[in-house]
Design a protein around this motif. Structure first.
Motif, PDB file in Angstrom:
ATOM      1  N   GLN A  24      -8.226  28.865 -30.429  1.00  0.00           N
ATOM      2  CA  GLN A  24      -8.578  27.514 -29.996  1.00  0.00           C
ATOM      3  C   GLN A  24      -7.347  26.598 -30.053  1.00  0.00           C
ATOM      4  OE1 GLN A  24     -11.554  26.512 -28.759  1.00  0.00           O
ATOM      5  NE2 GLN A  24     -10.675  24.467 -28.389  1.00  0.00           N
ATOM      6  N   GLU A  28      -5.442  24.790 -26.738  1.00  0.00           N
ATOM      7  CA  GLU A  28      -5.185  23.348 -26.582  1.00  0.00           C
ATOM      8  C   GLU A  28      -3.692  23.076 -26.438  1.00  0.00           C
ATOM      9  OE1 GLU A  28      -7.273  21.636 -29.931  1.00  0.00           O
ATOM     10  OE2 GLU A  28      -9.165  22.452 -29.142  1.00  0.00           O
ATOM     11  N   LYS A  31      -2.131  24.224 -22.942  1.00  0.00           N
ATOM     12  CA  LYS A  31      -2.894  23.965 -21.710  1.00  0.00           C
ATOM     13  C   LYS A  31      -2.022  23.522 -20.529  1.00  0.00           C
ATOM     14  CE  LYS A  31      -4.683  19.285 -22.673  1.00  0.00           C
ATOM     15  NZ  LYS A  31      -3.677  18.943 -23.685  1.00  0.00           N
TER      16      LYS A  31
END
Ligand code: PGA
Length: 251
Positions: A24, A28, A31
């Motif tokens: 995760q 992020e 990205k």
């Protein structure tokens, strides 16, 4: 132009929650990265839940091993089609820890490479010499033997889909990184082998990663060498900042 591939080999690390958290965090942080390809290779058991976290992102998914046989009585093994079934695009094969700790031969690696290609996976095939082999001057012989053994019977079209990772065993997990010149020398040798076996057109497209103690501080210098097309990262792939440091250094 070969696109750089930065792949994280998580080895036998993480638990379910920490694996999902790392994925995760990377998703992020990465990205906006479009200049290089990124992949993560969690332990097999966590490939599927981690895959769910990174689904639809710019982070590719890989496994650290797979078996060459089709479904059947092979206790403890995973079929290549099981890897694609849970979203894998890559599979690391012939890692030195499998060659040297588990005793995998290039013949077995070759069977796995061909099964992975048949299943539509991109194999990341590792080769590399031991310190004793480097010191006795047989670095090229060892890498040639592992290359020829691992890719035996692979067609030129399939060869183009493969990634090679040159990982000098003495540089893995030791903090003792190869100098950019030492790495480039072997990468050039390997590309020459591809050209010799498959022709220059194939040699020009195959990506050859370097692996062995890559971190943010040494990645740029290594990957600026003409034949180094990415990194296979162990220890430094286990923390978002450390892995992103490498990616950001080479973008
Ligand atoms: P390391 O491992 O980055 O921890 O040296 C690399 C690898 O084994 O793929």
């Amino acid at each position: 132009m070969r696109r750089l591939l930065i792949a994280g080999n998580w080895k036998m690390n993480m638990k379910l929650e920490s694996a999902k958290e790392l994925a995760q965090g990377l998703k992020e942080a990465a990205k906006d990265v479009s200049e290089v390809d990124i992949a993560i290779c969690p332990p097999s058991l966590y490939v599927e839940p981690v895959g769910q976290v990174v689904a639809g992102s710019n982070i590719g998914l890989g496994a650290q091993n797979g078996y060459f046989e089709k479904a059947g009585a092979f206790t403890g093994e995973l079929e290549m089609a099981m890897l694609t079934d849970v979203g894998c695009q890559y599979v690391i094969l012939g890692h030195s820890e499998r060659r040297h700790i588990m005793g995998e031969s290039s013949e077995l690696v070759n069977q796995k490479v061909r099964a992975a290609l048949a299943a539509g996976l991109t194999p990341i095939v590792c080769v590399g010499e031991l310190l004793s082999e480097r010191e006795s001057g047989v670095t090229n012989d060892v890498n040639r033997r592992q290359f020829d053994g691992s890719f035996s019977g692979v067609s030129a079209e399939d060869m183009k889909k493969c990634v090679i990772a040159y990982e000098p065993v003495w540089a893995i997990g030791t903090g003792k990184v190869a100098t950019p010149e030492q790495a480039q020398e072997v990468h050039e040798f390997l590309r020459g082998l591809i050209a010799d076996r498959y022709g220059q057109e194939v040699a020009d497209v195959v990506r050859i990663q370097y692996g062995g103690s890559v971190k943010a501080g040494n990645a740029k210098e290594l990957l600026s060498k003409p034949d180094i097309d990415g990194a296979l990262v162990g220890g430094a792939s286990l923390k978002v900042d450390a892995f992103m440091g490498i990616i950001n250094a080479v973008r």
